[in-house]
Scaffold this motif. Structure first.
Motif, short mmCIF file in Angstrom:
data_model
loop_
_atom_site.label_atom_id
_atom_site.label_comp_id
_atom_site.label_asym_id
_atom_site.label_seq_id
_atom_site.Cartn_x
_atom_site.Cartn_y
_atom_site.Cartn_z
N CYS A 127 0.86 -1.18 0.00
CA CYS A 127 0.00 0.00 0.00
C CYS A 127 0.89 1.23 0.00
CB CYS A 127 -0.90 -0.02 1.24
SG CYS A 127 -1.97 1.41 1.34
N ARG A 128 0.73 2.02 -1.02
CA ARG A 128 1.55 3.25 -1.06
C ARG A 128 0.89 4.32 -0.19
NH1 ARG A 128 -1.70 6.48 -3.77
NH2 ARG A 128 -2.70 5.89 -5.73
N GLY A 129 1.55 5.44 -0.08
CA GLY A 129 0.94 6.58 0.62
C GLY A 129 -0.01 7.30 -0.33
N ARG A 130 -0.75 8.25 0.22
CA ARG A 130 -1.67 9.00 -0.64
C ARG A 130 -0.89 9.82 -1.65
NH1 ARG A 130 -5.89 12.54 2.33
NH2 ARG A 130 -4.11 13.01 3.69
N ASN A 131 -1.30 9.81 -2.87
CA ASN A 131 -0.62 10.62 -3.88
C ASN A 131 -1.23 12.02 -3.89
OD1 ASN A 131 -2.98 10.49 -5.36
ND2 ASN A 131 -2.25 8.84 -6.68
N GLU A 132 -0.69 12.84 -4.76
CA GLU A 132 -1.11 14.26 -4.78
C GLU A 132 -2.59 14.41 -5.08
OE1 GLU A 132 1.18 16.88 -7.23
OE2 GLU A 132 3.04 16.33 -6.21
N ARG A 133 -3.04 13.62 -6.04
CA ARG A 133 -4.45 13.73 -6.43
C ARG A 133 -5.37 13.42 -5.26
NH1 ARG A 133 -2.05 11.75 -11.01
NH2 ARG A 133 -2.60 12.81 -12.98
N GLU A 134 -5.01 12.37 -4.53
CA GLU A 134 -5.84 11.95 -3.40
C GLU A 134 -5.82 12.97 -2.27
OE1 GLU A 134 -5.10 7.24 -4.44
OE2 GLU A 134 -3.93 8.24 -2.87
N ILE A 135 -4.64 13.54 -2.08
CA ILE A 135 -4.54 14.58 -1.03
C ILE A 135 -5.36 15.79 -1.43
CG2 ILE A 135 -2.94 16.18 0.11
CD1 ILE A 135 -0.79 13.91 -0.22
N LYS A 136 -5.25 16.14 -2.74
CA LYS A 136 -5.98 17.29 -3.25
C LYS A 136 -7.49 17.06 -3.11
CE LYS A 136 -5.20 20.39 -7.11
NZ LYS A 136 -4.70 20.48 -8.49
N SER A 172 5.88 3.10 3.90
CA SER A 172 7.31 3.32 4.13
C SER A 172 8.18 2.14 3.71
CB SER A 172 7.56 3.61 5.62
OG SER A 172 6.84 4.77 5.99
N ALA A 173 7.54 1.12 3.21
CA ALA A 173 8.33 -0.04 2.75
C ALA A 173 9.12 0.36 1.52
CB ALA A 173 7.39 -1.20 2.43
N THR A 174 10.41 0.07 1.56
CA THR A 174 11.28 0.49 0.45
C THR A 174 11.28 -0.55 -0.65
OG1 THR A 174 13.17 -0.57 1.48
CG2 THR A 174 12.78 1.76 2.03
N GLN A 175 11.82 -0.12 -1.80
CA GLN A 175 11.94 -1.03 -2.94
C GLN A 175 12.86 -2.19 -2.57
OE1 GLN A 175 9.65 -0.33 -5.04
NE2 GLN A 175 10.57 0.74 -6.81
N SER A 176 13.84 -1.84 -1.84
CA SER A 176 14.81 -2.86 -1.44
C SER A 176 14.13 -3.92 -0.57
CB SER A 176 15.95 -2.17 -0.68
OG SER A 176 16.73 -3.12 -0.02
N LEU A 177 13.28 -3.42 0.36
CA LEU A 177 12.59 -4.36 1.25
C LEU A 177 11.68 -5.30 0.46
CD1 LEU A 177 12.01 -5.12 4.25
CD2 LEU A 177 10.04 -3.58 4.11
N ILE A 178 10.97 -4.71 -0.47
CA ILE A 178 10.06 -5.53 -1.29
C ILE A 178 10.86 -6.60 -2.02
CG2 ILE A 178 8.43 -5.51 -3.24
CD1 ILE A 178 7.26 -4.09 -0.85
N PHE A 179 11.96 -6.17 -2.61
CA PHE A 179 12.79 -7.14 -3.33
C PHE A 179 13.26 -8.26 -2.41
CE2 PHE A 179 17.01 -8.61 -4.68
CZ PHE A 179 16.68 -9.17 -5.90
#
Ligand SMILES: Nc1ncnc2c1ncn2[C@@H]1O[C@H](COP(=O)(O)OP(=O)(O)OP(=O)(O)O)[C@@H](O)[C@H]1O
Length: 969
Positions: A23-32, A78-85
């Motif tokens: 789950c990513r964080g809210r993007n700009e559109r969602e915040i807007k 906050s999960a990083t790309q590295s963690l996912i990998f």
């Protein structure tokens, strides 16, 4: 580590797909959009549950009402790309190195970070990856790091394919490349020429060129595959068992899908020797990928992509194990209305959603262990066939948005993810290929490339070898053949379409005909209704006529009543007059009598002196009497001879009028009755012959038959093969239609007859009345004639008799000598008169007699008055008796019959006049007195009696008629 499997002799037990949620964080559109966070996940990782609150509740309620999905691992914003990998891809990578086929999928709504997770930042910074690098770059780097530390030969190849709008595209192919050919999916278990994972046998040292797979490679692979299947020994004979072992394991899967390798024909594999080369290929492919800006994502991937790394790794000396790592970035599911996709974007989204829907069904089928899994319903699922429920180790990363506005799609993604967790794969080691074959294949490939290079150098315009050119030409021919086949198929479809259109047109025509027929039938029904209405109007007219007749009868009845009242008044007046006249006469007689008595007394006192005066007086009296008698006689005769003919004429005229009226009335009535009768007969005829007996059923049947034949004709042409079925269908329909029409018609008839029946009864009864009236009318006409003719003949007889009597009276009057001449002639009288004194007694006697006579005359007058009164009373009674009471319907005729008797009163008046003349004569020797028993009076009385009898007869007839009429009513 997620997704580890238990190994045993190169095979593993059933293993669930590894499912992770990112789950990513809210993007700009969602915040807007100020869309709140409804998904609860750990910030980094550490949980295997995702909760989503779609109810809008807060606090504890939100926790209670939120939906929770369980997967293998959940990663937060906050999960990083590295963690996912490390957590998801690296375990699979380890298996890949060991020789397993592995797949990593990213799945989720658009803009949730699939591409970010799979590719991320692929650029190299000073030859190094950035922190944002996704799984693919990291795998490439990790692969070569791993291979470099191992002391084994290997060959690594890459391919990058895109599935866009259900079309496959080689993302690593140069679009200008003449040799680029259409990609097609083949199942190596069914296609002889397909190669699973065979490729050029090149070592890391010997082959560093990126080269596409050639047809020779396929032939080699095919050959190898045949040998494995038949357990044929390999060329050196040593590797046969291990290969066959591996193959027998594959066969033990028992499923075609699990045995089969999905192969994309004409997809180019590029040999890489370093991670950077792989990154370059990745970048090249990404450039070719379909990306567009949408409302949801500035760089929205509009296609599914599969980046495949194939590893040929040395094992057991001369054998190389082949394993693949498929890194799949799926296009995002999107709500077209929300994403604002139009035209091309909408088409893309439709295609994407369709393939994802199929993927969802495949996941569901696999999770539910359904017998049939719809892999073949889309190219995406066909490509993923080995990775889902096959022999591949698979991990699925579901990417989601935390925002409320995406909660619906998030739920859907999480449902798929949790469902996919139940899918079980049977991962197994990849196949092996002999080193020498691999080397030969790579050598052939190199030779071909060299030949192409040579051709390019030596000949202008030709950039490949003859063999390649021939192969391409063959391919072209094969494509041409295919095109021809497609064209033929299109032509067949077009002709079928034309036929279908024709059939449709014919069906439309039949439908139109049916509609017209139905319209005609409706018109017929309307006409029938109109006829019924007309008949009703006629009936109403008859009823109105009957009402008019009834009103006329009432009017006539009123007239009759008035006439009777007037007649009664007249009679009363007559009685009153008679009573007053008679009392006056009586008084006069009494007075005269008194005077006579006084005179007699005076005479007796001094008779002589008055003898002369008496004589003179008597003479004068006699002369006066004579004169009066003559006058009275003349009056009488004049009256009788003058009034009787007029009376007769009036009566006769009246009778004629009455007869004419009765006749006219009879004729009118007869005419009306015959009209009514004719109308009745017409109507009866119509009812019997036509009314709902117009053979509509045949008409309907004929219509249905015609429709049936039409439909049958077109049906035979249209559906030859289904003729029998159509016949049955049409027959059933025909019966159904006929039955329904019959039922409808009988219902209509029944309803109409129900409505008509009471009217018909009434109408038939009214006709009976008419018939009865007709009969009565005829009977009346018949009955009235004899009494009328009797009456006429009686009147005639009376007239004759009166005339005869008058003649006789005249004759006798002529014979009669006047008193003066008698006295003058009679000397004896003269002589004897002188002796009157002597005959005083005689004179007194005579006077006494005269007095007695006067008295008797008075009595007679009383009697006459009494008799007249009684006669009048009788008449009244008779009239009252004869008056019909409670006259109804046929009173008109009775009134007409009453018109027959207008002369009743004149006759009575005539009778009274005669009596009056009679009583006006006080002298007993008066001819009138004598004529009280004269033939004239007798005849008058006789006429009166006859009249009365006729009147009584008529009354009787009227009574009869009235009683008959009352009975009929
Ligand atoms: N976990 C994350 N951390 C930081 N940025 C992210 C993350 N996930 C996504 N993004 C950013 O969000 C944007 C959209 O991501 P991306 O293009 O990967 O979405 P997608 O799911 O592939 O969308 P589509 O299906 O439309 O291709 C990108 O700019 C990306 O950098």
């Amino acid at each position: 580590m997620v997704g580890s499997s238990r190994e045993s002799d190169g095979t593993v037990e059933e293993l669930n797909i590894t499912v992770a949620v990112r789950c990513r964080g809210r993007n700009e559109r969602e915040i807007k959009a100020k869309s709140s966070v409804v998904v609860s996940v750990p910030d980094v990782t550490g949980s295997n549950e995702v909760s989503i609150n779609t109810t809008g509740d807060v606090g504890i309620a939100a926790q209670i009402n939120s939906k929770t999905y369980t997967v293998d691992e959940v990663f937060g914003p906050s999960a990083t790309q590295s963690l996912i990998f490390h957590r998801i891809a690296e375990p699979l990578f380890a298996d890949f190195i060991k020789g397993y086929n592995c797949t990593v999928l990213v799945y989720g709504m658009t803009s949730t970070g699939k591409t970010y997770t799979m590719t991320g930042d692929e650029k190299l910074y000073d030859g190094e990856l950035s922190e944002s690098a996704g799984i693919i770059p990291r795998v490439l780097f990790k692969l070569f790091e791993s291979l470099d530390v191992q002391n084994e030969d290997y060959v690594v190849k890459c391919s990058f394919v895109e599935l866009y709008n259900e079309e496959l595209k080689d993302l690593l192919s140069d679009s200008q490349d003449f040799s680029s050919r259409k990609l097609r999916i083949f199942d190596s278990s069914t296609v002889n020429g397909s190669a699973m994972s065979m490729s050029n046998n090149s070592s890391r040292k010997s082959s560093r060129n990126n080269s596409p797979r050639s047809s020779s490679e396929l032939s080699t692979a095919s050959f190898m595959r045949k040998r494995w299947k038949t357990n044929m020994p390999t060329s050196n004979g040593s590797a046969g068992s291990s290969v066959s072992n591996g193959n027998s394991n594959r066969n033990q899967q028992g499923s075609q899908d699990q045995n089969a390798g999905i192969y994309i024909q004409n997809l180019q594999d590029f040999h890489i020797t370093t991670a950077k080369e792989g990154i370059k290929l990745l970048q090249k492919g990404l450039k070719h990928r379909q990306v567009a800006t949408t409302k949801m994502n500035d760089f929205s991937s509009r296609s599914h992509t599969i980046f495949t790394i194939t590893l040929y790794k040395e094992c057991h000396g001369e054998l190389f194990r082949v394993s693949k790592m498929n890194l799949v970035d799926l296009a995002g599911s999107e709500n077209i209305s929300r994403s604002g996709a139009q035209h091309q974007r909408a088409k893309e989204a439709g295609s994407i959603n369709q393939s994802l829907l199929t993927l969802g069904r495949v996941i569901n089928s696999l999770a539910d262990k359904s017998l049939h899994v719809p892999f073949r319903e889309s190219k995406l699922t066909r490509l993923l066939q080995d990775s889902l429920g096959g022999n591949t180790k698979t991990a699925l990363i579901a990417t989601i948005s935390p925002a409320k506005i995406n909660s619906e799609e998030t739920c859907s993604t999480l449902q798929y993810a949790s469902k996919a967790k139940n899918i079980k794969n049977k991962p197994q080691l990849g196949s092996v290929i002999m080193k020498d074959i691999l080397v030969k294949s790579i050598t052939a490939e190199l030779a071909k490339i060299k030949a192409d290079l040579l051709s390019t150098k030596t000949r202008e315009g030709i950039y490949m070898s003859q063999d390649n050119y021939k192969e391409l030409t063959n391919d072209l021919d094969s494509y041409r053949t295919e095109v021809q086949e497609y064209k033929r198929a299109i032509e067949t479809l077009t002709s079928q379409n034309t036929l279908l259109l024709k059939d449709k047109k014919a069906s439309n025509e039949v439908n139109d005909l049916q509609r017209i027929k139905i319209q005609n039938m409706q018109d017929s029904i309307s006409e029938l209704h109109a006829r019924i209405d007309r008949q009703n109007r006629r009936e109403q007219n008859l009823v109105n006529t009957a009402a008019t007749l009834r009103t006329t009868l009432n009017t006539m009845q009123n007239i009759l009543n008035e006439r009777e009242k007037k007649e009664k008044d007249l009679k009363e007046n007559i009685n009153r007059l008679i009573a007053s006249d008679f009392s006056q006469v009586r008084q006069m007689i009494d007075k005269n009598f008194q005077e006579i008595q006084n005179n007699m007394k005076l005479e007796s006192d001094g008779m002589q002196p008055n003898i002369d005066s008496i004589k003179e007086e008597i003479r004068t009296l006699l002369e006066t009497a004579q004169k009066h008698t003559d006058d009275m006689y003349k009056d009488c005769v004049e009256k009788v001879s003058g009034e009787l003919p007029a009376l007769y004429e009036a009566a006769s005229e009246r009778i004629t009028e009455v007869e004419a009226m009765v006749g006219k009335c009879y004729r009118d009535l007869s005419e009306n009755l015959s009209d009514a009768s004719e109308e009745y007969n017409n109507f009866k005829q119509y009812l019997n012959d036509h009314f709902f007996k117009n053979n509509h059923e045949e008409l309907l049947a004929s219509h249905v038959d015609r429709a049936y034949h039409h439909i049958q004709a077109s049906g035979e042409e249209m559906f030859k093969k289904f003729k029998e079925m159509m016949d049955n269908y049409l027959e059933n329909n025909k019966h159904l239609m006929l039955n329904s029409l019959r039922t409808a018609t009988s219902d209509v008839i029944e309803k109409e007859m129900q409505l008509f029946e009471p009217q018909k009864d009434k109408w038939e009864k009214s006709f009976k009345y008419i018939n009865n009236c007709d009969a009565l009318n005829i009977a009346l006409q018949k009955d009235i004639k004899p009494p009328l003719s009797n009456f006429r003949s009686t009147l005639q007889t009376s007239r004759d008799m009166i005339e005869q009597t008058v003649v006789k009276v005249k004759e006798r009057m002529n014979d009669h000598e006047s008193p003066r001449s008698m006295l003058s002639k009679n000397q004896t009288f003269n002589h004897e008169f002188s002796g009157l004194l002597n005959k005083e007694n005689q004179l007194q006697e005579g006077l006494k007699k005269s007095l007695q006579f006067t008295d008797a005359y008075g009595n007679a007058l009383d009697q006459l008055q009494a008799s007249i009164s009684s006669a009048v009373r009788d008449d009244n009674q008779a009239t009252d008796k004869s008056r019909p009471e409670n006259i109804d319907g046929v009173l008109r005729r009775i009134d007409e019959q009453n018109v027959l008797y207008p002369d009743r009163s004149p006759l009575k008046r005539a009778s009274f006049k005669v009596n009056k003349s009679e009583r006006s004569s006080p002298n007993k020797s008066s001819p009138i007195k004598a004529s009280s028993h004269s033939p004239c009076k007798t005849q008058l009385n006789l006429a009166r009696v006859t009249y009365k009898r006729s009147y009584t007869d008529l009354d009787g007839i009227l009574d009869d008629n009235q009683s008959k009429v009352s009975r009929h009513h």
